[in-house]
Design a protein around this motif. Structure first.
Motif, short mmCIF file in Angstrom:
data_model
loop_
_atom_site.label_atom_id
_atom_site.label_comp_id
_atom_site.label_asym_id
_atom_site.label_seq_id
_atom_site.Cartn_x
_atom_site.Cartn_y
_atom_site.Cartn_z
N SER A 119 6.91 16.01 -3.48
CA SER A 119 5.78 15.67 -4.19
C SER A 119 5.58 14.04 -4.26
O SER A 119 6.31 13.28 -4.33
CB SER A 119 5.72 16.10 -5.49
N LEU A 120 3.96 13.69 -3.76
CA LEU A 120 3.61 12.43 -3.87
C LEU A 120 2.87 11.99 -5.13
O LEU A 120 3.23 11.07 -6.08
CB LEU A 120 2.73 11.93 -2.85
N THR A 121 1.92 12.69 -5.52
CA THR A 121 1.14 12.51 -6.78
C THR A 121 0.30 13.94 -7.16
O THR A 121 0.16 14.87 -6.28
CB THR A 121 0.16 11.34 -6.39
N LYS A 122 0.07 13.82 -8.38
CA LYS A 122 -1.00 15.05 -8.69
C LYS A 122 -2.14 14.27 -9.75
O LYS A 122 -1.90 13.44 -10.46
CB LYS A 122 -0.42 16.26 -9.85
N GLU A 123 -3.14 14.92 -9.57
CA GLU A 123 -4.24 14.59 -10.16
C GLU A 123 -5.32 15.61 -10.42
O GLU A 123 -5.54 16.53 -9.61
CB GLU A 123 -5.18 13.32 -9.30
N PRO A 124 -6.33 15.51 -11.62
CA PRO A 124 -7.44 16.54 -11.82
C PRO A 124 -8.45 16.19 -10.79
O PRO A 124 -8.58 15.38 -10.23
CB PRO A 124 -7.94 16.11 -13.27
N ALA B 107 11.24 10.18 10.76
CA ALA B 107 10.68 10.72 9.89
C ALA B 107 11.53 10.28 8.54
O ALA B 107 11.02 9.89 7.44
CB ALA B 107 10.82 12.26 9.68
N ARG B 108 13.04 10.24 8.62
CA ARG B 108 13.78 9.77 7.16
C ARG B 108 13.35 8.36 7.07
O ARG B 108 13.49 8.22 5.82
CB ARG B 108 15.13 10.06 7.52
N ALA B 109 13.46 7.76 8.22
CA ALA B 109 13.16 6.27 7.94
C ALA B 109 11.66 5.92 7.16
O ALA B 109 11.42 5.04 6.27
CB ALA B 109 13.32 5.58 9.28
N LEU B 110 10.86 6.87 7.73
CA LEU B 110 9.27 6.59 6.83
C LEU B 110 9.34 6.87 5.57
O LEU B 110 8.99 6.24 4.76
CB LEU B 110 8.37 7.37 7.60
N MET B 111 10.01 8.09 5.22
CA MET B 111 10.10 8.23 3.83
C MET B 111 11.05 7.51 3.06
O MET B 111 10.54 7.19 1.83
CB MET B 111 10.79 9.89 3.69
N THR B 112 12.18 6.50 3.49
CA THR B 112 12.91 5.83 2.85
C THR B 112 11.90 4.48 2.67
O THR B 112 11.83 4.10 1.54
CB THR B 112 14.08 5.30 3.63
N LEU B 113 11.32 4.27 3.67
CA LEU B 113 10.28 2.91 3.45
C LEU B 113 9.20 3.44 2.66
O LEU B 113 8.96 2.37 1.60
CB LEU B 113 9.67 2.67 5.04
N LEU B 114 8.56 4.69 2.32
CA LEU B 114 7.54 4.84 1.45
C LEU B 114 8.28 4.85 0.00
O LEU B 114 7.64 4.26 -0.97
CB LEU B 114 7.24 6.46 1.60
N ASP B 115 9.48 5.00 -0.19
CA ASP B 115 10.17 4.95 -1.57
C ASP B 115 10.49 3.48 -1.83
O ASP B 115 10.22 3.05 -2.99
CB ASP B 115 11.42 5.74 -1.49
N THR B 116 10.78 2.74 -0.66
CA THR B 116 11.01 1.35 -1.08
C THR B 116 9.86 0.45 -1.30
O THR B 116 9.81 -0.41 -2.25
CB THR B 116 11.79 0.90 0.37
N LEU B 117 8.75 0.80 -0.84
CA LEU B 117 7.29 0.21 -0.92
C LEU B 117 6.77 0.97 -1.93
O LEU B 117 5.24 0.88 -1.81
CB LEU B 117 6.95 0.04 0.18
N VAL C 3 0.83 0.60 -1.37
CA VAL C 3 1.16 1.39 -0.22
C VAL C 3 1.05 2.94 -0.74
O VAL C 3 0.85 3.80 0.07
CB VAL C 3 2.79 1.11 0.04
N ARG C 4 1.53 3.22 -1.88
CA ARG C 4 1.51 4.58 -2.38
C ARG C 4 0.04 5.17 -2.53
O ARG C 4 -0.25 6.47 -2.56
CB ARG C 4 1.93 4.85 -3.76
N GLY C 5 -1.15 4.12 -2.59
CA GLY C 5 -2.37 4.73 -2.41
C GLY C 5 -3.11 5.26 -3.91
O GLY C 5 -2.09 5.46 -4.93
N PRO C 6 -4.24 5.65 -4.01
CA PRO C 6 -4.67 5.90 -5.11
C PRO C 6 -4.12 7.30 -5.60
O PRO C 6 -3.62 8.35 -5.06
CB PRO C 6 -6.32 6.18 -5.01
N GLY C 7 -4.15 7.64 -6.96
CA GLY C 7 -3.69 8.72 -7.29
C GLY C 7 -2.06 8.60 -7.52
O GLY C 7 -1.63 9.50 -8.20
N ALA C 8 -1.32 7.69 -7.02
CA ALA C 8 0.04 7.46 -7.15
C ALA C 8 0.44 7.14 -8.43
O ALA C 8 -0.46 6.34 -9.35
CB ALA C 8 0.54 6.71 -6.08
#
Length: 302
Positions: free
Chosen positions: A160-165, A282-292, A297-302
């Motif tokens: 899961s990345l984010t939830k919004e109404p 793919a694992r490196a990208l997900m690790t980078l997403l968590d690091t940043l 980087v996480r964008g709107p709604g995050a």
């Protein structure tokens, strides 16, 4: 059965044309045809229906295609895993995403990934969430950022990345904008709707909201891009029910809160194969997403 036979088979299936597939693979057309005939002899059946204009898969070919794609993806992942152990991440990152996905700024994330892993070739495909889930399952994509459309399986998992109404976008002269109050799905039953094609994440979420509320609606104006949707609403041709972060995309439009939707939320996820089949890239990208994990980087709604 050799790997090159499967590679040749998948290329012809994708291009539906021997000449184009041969050009893409940089092999002779006669060599490609011989490779396909060898595979058909080994399997004891025809894999393609050949015409003068194109080739299409037989029932046996369709059965083989998914398995061939998974095998080739696993072989690629094996090569990349060995390279990663040696300290160098190289190979290919095949990423899919929906338009304007919440929870991640895809371009910034990929720019950061390229800076850290310059030897990895990045390939990006934009499509609807349902199609992206199928492509990750088939091994054609390493991962995808999409809207949750199904429960996890042994072939597909989600993070899961984010939830919004959801919210209603309308022209400032529309009656909903003038009223300035939150509305329920029942109050929108008679409106003209602008929306995406049925497989897109926001459309799936909106359809679920109205189905849960027992309210029927007709999408009169159907588009496949965000700007087209905003343009139609901006001309007061209809209203749109969209994820909340869309309200920032066109200052001239009015956003009206949508209430009475229960637990329905627009949820974005990262779609990945099982851990053992997830590529090092793919694992490196997900690790980078968590690091940043910052709004940039996480964008709107995050």
């Amino acid at each position: 059965m050799e790997l090159r036979h499967l590679q040749h088979f998948v290329a012809v299936a994708e291009d539906q044309h021997f000449t184009r597939a041969a050009e893409r693979l940089m092999v002779s057309q006669s060599g490609l045809s011989a490779s396909i005939r060898a595979l058909e002899r080994e399997l004891g059946t025809s894999l393609f229906v050949r015409t003068t204009r194109r080739v299409t898969l037989t029932e046996a070919g369709r059965a083989l295609l998914g398995e061939a794609e998974r095998i080739l993806a696993q072989v690629r992942a094996a090569h990349e895993a060995v390279a990663a152990v040696q300290g160098v991440l190289r190979g290919t990152l095949a990423l899919g995403t929906e338009q304007c996905i919440a929870g991640v700024h895809v371009a910034r994330l990929l720019a950061a990934f390229r800076r850290e892993h310059p030897d990895v070739e990045i390939r990006l495909r934009q499509a609807a969430s349902g199609a992206l889930a199928e492509e990750v399952t088939a091994g054609r994509l390493d991962l995808a950022f999409a809207v949750r459309t199904r429960a996890d399986t042994d072939q597909l998992r989600s993070v899961s990345l984010t939830k919004e109404p959801m919210t209603v976008l309308c022209h400032p002269d529309h009656r909903l904008a003038r009223a300035g109050a939150a509305v329920t799905p029942d109050e929108l039953g008679g409106e003209v709707f602008v929306d995406f094609h049925p497989d897109w994440g926001p459309r799936r979420t909106t359809d679920a909201v109205f189905a849960t509320a027992g309210v029927g609606r007709t999408v009169a104006l159907e588009v496949n891009d965000v700007h087209g949707l905003l343009d139609l609403v901006d001309e007061n041709l209809g209203i749109a029910v969209v994820p909340r972060h869309f309200r920032h995309k066109r200052a001239s439009l009015t956003a009206v809160p949508l209430k009475g939707t229960g637990d329905a939320r627009y949820e974005t996820v990262a779609l990945l194969p099982p851990p053992e089949a997830t590529s090092p890239a793919a694992r490196a990208l997900m690790t980078l997403l968590d690091t940043l994990a910052s709004p940039g980087v996480r964008g709107p709604g995050a």
